[in-house]
Scaffold this motif. Structure first.
Motif, short mmCIF file in Angstrom:
data_model
loop_
_atom_site.label_atom_id
_atom_site.label_comp_id
_atom_site.label_asym_id
_atom_site.label_seq_id
_atom_site.Cartn_x
_atom_site.Cartn_y
_atom_site.Cartn_z
N ARG A 1 71.90 52.17 9.01
CA ARG A 1 70.49 51.46 8.68
C ARG A 1 69.89 51.03 10.06
O ARG A 1 70.78 51.00 11.07
CB ARG A 1 70.80 50.07 7.79
CG ARG A 1 71.17 50.25 6.43
CD ARG A 1 69.95 50.87 5.77
NE ARG A 1 70.24 51.01 4.36
CZ ARG A 1 70.53 52.30 3.86
NH1 ARG A 1 70.66 53.40 4.63
NH2 ARG A 1 70.79 52.39 2.56
N LEU B 1 62.48 53.27 5.87
CA LEU B 1 63.81 53.01 5.06
C LEU B 1 64.10 54.20 4.08
O LEU B 1 65.01 54.82 3.84
CB LEU B 1 63.93 51.79 4.33
CG LEU B 1 65.23 51.58 3.56
CD1 LEU B 1 66.43 51.55 4.26
CD2 LEU B 1 65.10 50.57 2.63
N LEU C 1 65.50 44.62 6.04
CA LEU C 1 65.74 45.66 5.34
C LEU C 1 64.32 46.48 4.82
O LEU C 1 63.94 47.58 5.08
CB LEU C 1 66.51 45.72 3.77
CG LEU C 1 66.96 46.79 3.37
CD1 LEU C 1 67.99 47.75 4.16
CD2 LEU C 1 67.62 46.46 2.01
N ARG C 2 63.34 45.56 4.32
CA ARG C 2 62.16 45.93 3.82
C ARG C 2 61.11 45.77 4.69
O ARG C 2 61.09 44.83 5.67
CB ARG C 2 61.99 45.46 2.36
CG ARG C 2 62.75 45.88 1.15
CD ARG C 2 62.49 45.15 0.07
NE ARG C 2 61.19 45.18 -0.17
CZ ARG C 2 60.22 44.45 -0.81
NH1 ARG C 2 60.66 43.25 -0.81
NH2 ARG C 2 59.05 44.84 -1.09
N GLY C 3 59.79 46.42 4.50
CA GLY C 3 58.86 45.98 5.27
C GLY C 3 58.93 46.56 6.74
O GLY C 3 58.37 45.56 7.41
#
Lengths: 197, 391
Positions: free
Chosen positions: B179, B80, B314-316
């Motif tokens: 994204r 990201l 979104l994360r990880g």
């Protein structure tokens, strides 16, 4: 005829010039410091920290979980977690940032800190006139300058702020509902803040 | 001519101009350093030009002044975290850069993009193409001495598109909008209507722009037959994008790969005949007209729905070990991202295939035999952005 196309091009320029006196649509520039364009709601420039109520310290939503610090691509956020705790908006005792600094000269306004924040504590400001004459201290923005009220957030991003408020209110209602039916259960454990680095 | 003649090896000199002895002949060549602060070099780009009189004998592009270690930084940051850095590759076209990178990661992680997000991506990419080509044409004409006027006309139109970008993503140039598995947010209310208005007004701008200078006798004399890129050379050198199509090669990744949902739209690929600078200018005007067609279809058909894959987080993000290469037709040519994952939170290898860097390799072949003034025009028609060339 040689030169015909040159005259045709000049006619376009002349038409634009002449019509700029009658048609506002042809005048595309504005006199900037005096006149200002309204900014779209989504505009983002530099992060700020949201607080509820009147007291920037007591109402600060940030719980110093340091997720934004870890995710920030250019690593411009610096956080030191507090030793003690203060109640957050649901009444749970939470840590708060003892130090929260953002380096304005490093930040690239990418909004990733806002997206990863699970507490809706950091949002993007629309203020773009951020130049300073002090390049050493003026560019390192501290917690005190970063903290801005929820009312201000509502002013700059009305739709987004309303959605956030609704979400937080729902969270609070859920927390209240959970707390009420079983009051005598063991004293609430302090919720572990998302694991720090 | 002064004496004594210097026999210093090319590249080892202190001044800007160096005299070089002409092999087997009378007189001497001049080696001139053009750039990096020369106003025509489109950024910090330098050319070592060896001149015989006013004609170019040799030309060596020198770049790297804007090297920012993009690929290595990306290997040290999360998937990201690299997304906002891709905005800064080709800073005119951040939306297409986002898309190419998102496509590569989606391939790697096996994410699917919802319908509406695909449409939004196409709309934003084609708007990017419009504003990139419009400003390129303006810059190209400015290089030929049409100071200001065409560029300002192009920028007037670009401004409307940048306003659309700001309304949807929050930033005019560094959009950071896409994204993995979709787009960051849906279009705000009224945005699609605003986009329709801009797109519907665009052909009028193109007509005006063409009336301004396209048939101008001076422009034709300066560009027709100048900087011819032969078809074979273009293919062998790996040139892509409008430059390749100006040389008459029918190769557009939107048609070849049909990535995203490009198979649903009807549009033509304009092709050049001569491969000269004029063709490269005209091909961009024609491509803008085709982009308007794609935009009109996309804005008509865009369905409601979510804009993110529900599986995407979104994360990880930790894709399974493997590799992926994704490419798109960016306004400047084939933009590709090559990623190798070792299962960790950041890519093991991250490589960008930048179009303008590879298009620049044929600069010497196009410039040889032309005058210095033509070098400026030929370089302008390549459409380089140094953020992408140097990375």
């Amino acid at each position: 005829m040689l030169g015909e196309a040159i005259l045709k091009g000049l006619a376009v320029t002349a038409k634009n010039f002449a019509l700029s006196y009658v048609s506002r649509a042809r005048l595309v520039t504005i006199q900037y410091p005096e006149e200002r364009q309204p900014l779209p709601e989504a505009t983002r420039q530099f992060p700020f920290l949201v607080y509820d109520g009147d007291d920037p310290h007591a109402g600060l939503r940030c719980v110093a979980c340091q997720i934004c610090e870890k995710e920030c691509p250019p690593q411009c956020i610096y956080i030191v977690k507090s030793k003690d705790k203060k109640p957050d908006h649901t009444g749970k005792p939470q840590f708060y940032p003892a130090i929260f600094d953002i380096d304005l000269s490093v930040c690239m306004s990418c909004q990733i800190c806002v997206e990863v924040c699970p507490f809706d504590a950091i949002k993007m400001d629309t203020e773009f006139e951020l130049s300073t004459t002090d390049r050493f201290h003026g560019l390192l923005v501290h917690k005190e300058q970063l903290a801005k009220s929820n009312a201000y957030y509502h002013k700059i991003h009305p739709t987004e702020a309303a959605a956030v408020d609704a979400r937080l209110a729902a969270e609070r209602a859920r927390a209240d509902a959970k707390a009420k039916p079983a009051p005598p259960t063991p004293p609430q454990k302090p919720a572990p803040a998302p694991t720090p680095a | 001519m002064t004496s004594p003649t210097s026999t210093a090896a090319l590249g080892q000199r202190s001044g800007v101009v160096e005299r070089v002895s002409k092999p087997g002949g009378e007189g001497e060549w001049l080696e001139v350093s053009m750039g990096p602060q020369h106003p025509s070099t489109h950024g910090v780009f330098r050319m070592d030009v060896v001149l015989d009189g006013e004609r170019v004998v040799r030309l060596k592009p020198v770049f790297g002044y804007l090297h920012r270690n993009h690929e290595k930084i990306a290997e040290g940051t999360t998937y990201l975290g690299s997304m906002p850095y891709t905005d800064r590759l080709d800073y005119f076209c951040s939306m297409t850069n986002n898309w190419a990178y998102a496509l590569a990661v989606e391939k790697l992680a096996g994410l699917h993009v919802p319908e509406r997000a695909e449409y939004l991506r196409v709309i934003l990419a084609e708007l990017t193409r419009l504003q990139n080509h419009a400003s390129l044409c303006g810059f190209l004409l400015q290089d030929m001495g049409a100071m200001g006027t065409p560029l300002m006309y192009a920028f007037r139109e670009r401004e409307k598109i940048l306003d659309l970008f700001e309304a949807i993503s929050g930033a005019r140039m560094m959009c950071n909008f896409m994204r993995f598995g979709g787009c960051r947010c849906d279009a705000p209310p009224g945005w699609l209507d605003a986009a329709r208005r801009v797109v519907d007004g665009f052909p009028a701008f193109l007509d005006e722009f063409e009336a301004l200078l396209s048939e101008n006798e001076i422009i034709m004399a300066r560009t027709q037959g100048v900087g011819v890129l032969p078809r074979e050379l273009a293919i062998n050198a790996g040139v892509t994008g409008p430059m390749l199509r100006a040389s008459g090669v029918n190769y557009d990744i939107r048609k070849v790969d049909r990535y995203g949902i490009y198979d649903r739209f009807e549009f033509k690929i304009p092709l050049g005949e001569h491969g000269d600078t004029y063709d490269r200018y005209m091909i961009r005007i024609l491509e803008m007209r085709e982009s308007v067609k794609i935009l009109q279809q996309a804005l008509r058909d865009i369905p409601p729905g979510p804009v993110m894959d529900p599986k995407a987080k979104l994360r990880g993000l930790r894709p399974k070990p493997g590799e992926a290469y994704a490419r798109i037709e960016a306004p400047k040519g084939e933009l590709g991202f090559y990623l190798i994952s070792d299962g960790g939170p950041n890519p093991y290898r991250y490589r960008v295939r930048p179009p303008s860097f590879i298009n620049l390799t044929v600069l010497e072949d196009m410039c040889r035999g032309h005058t210095v003034a033509d070098v400026v025009v030929i370089l302008g028609s390549v459409d380089i952005v140094l953020g992408e060339v140097d990375r």
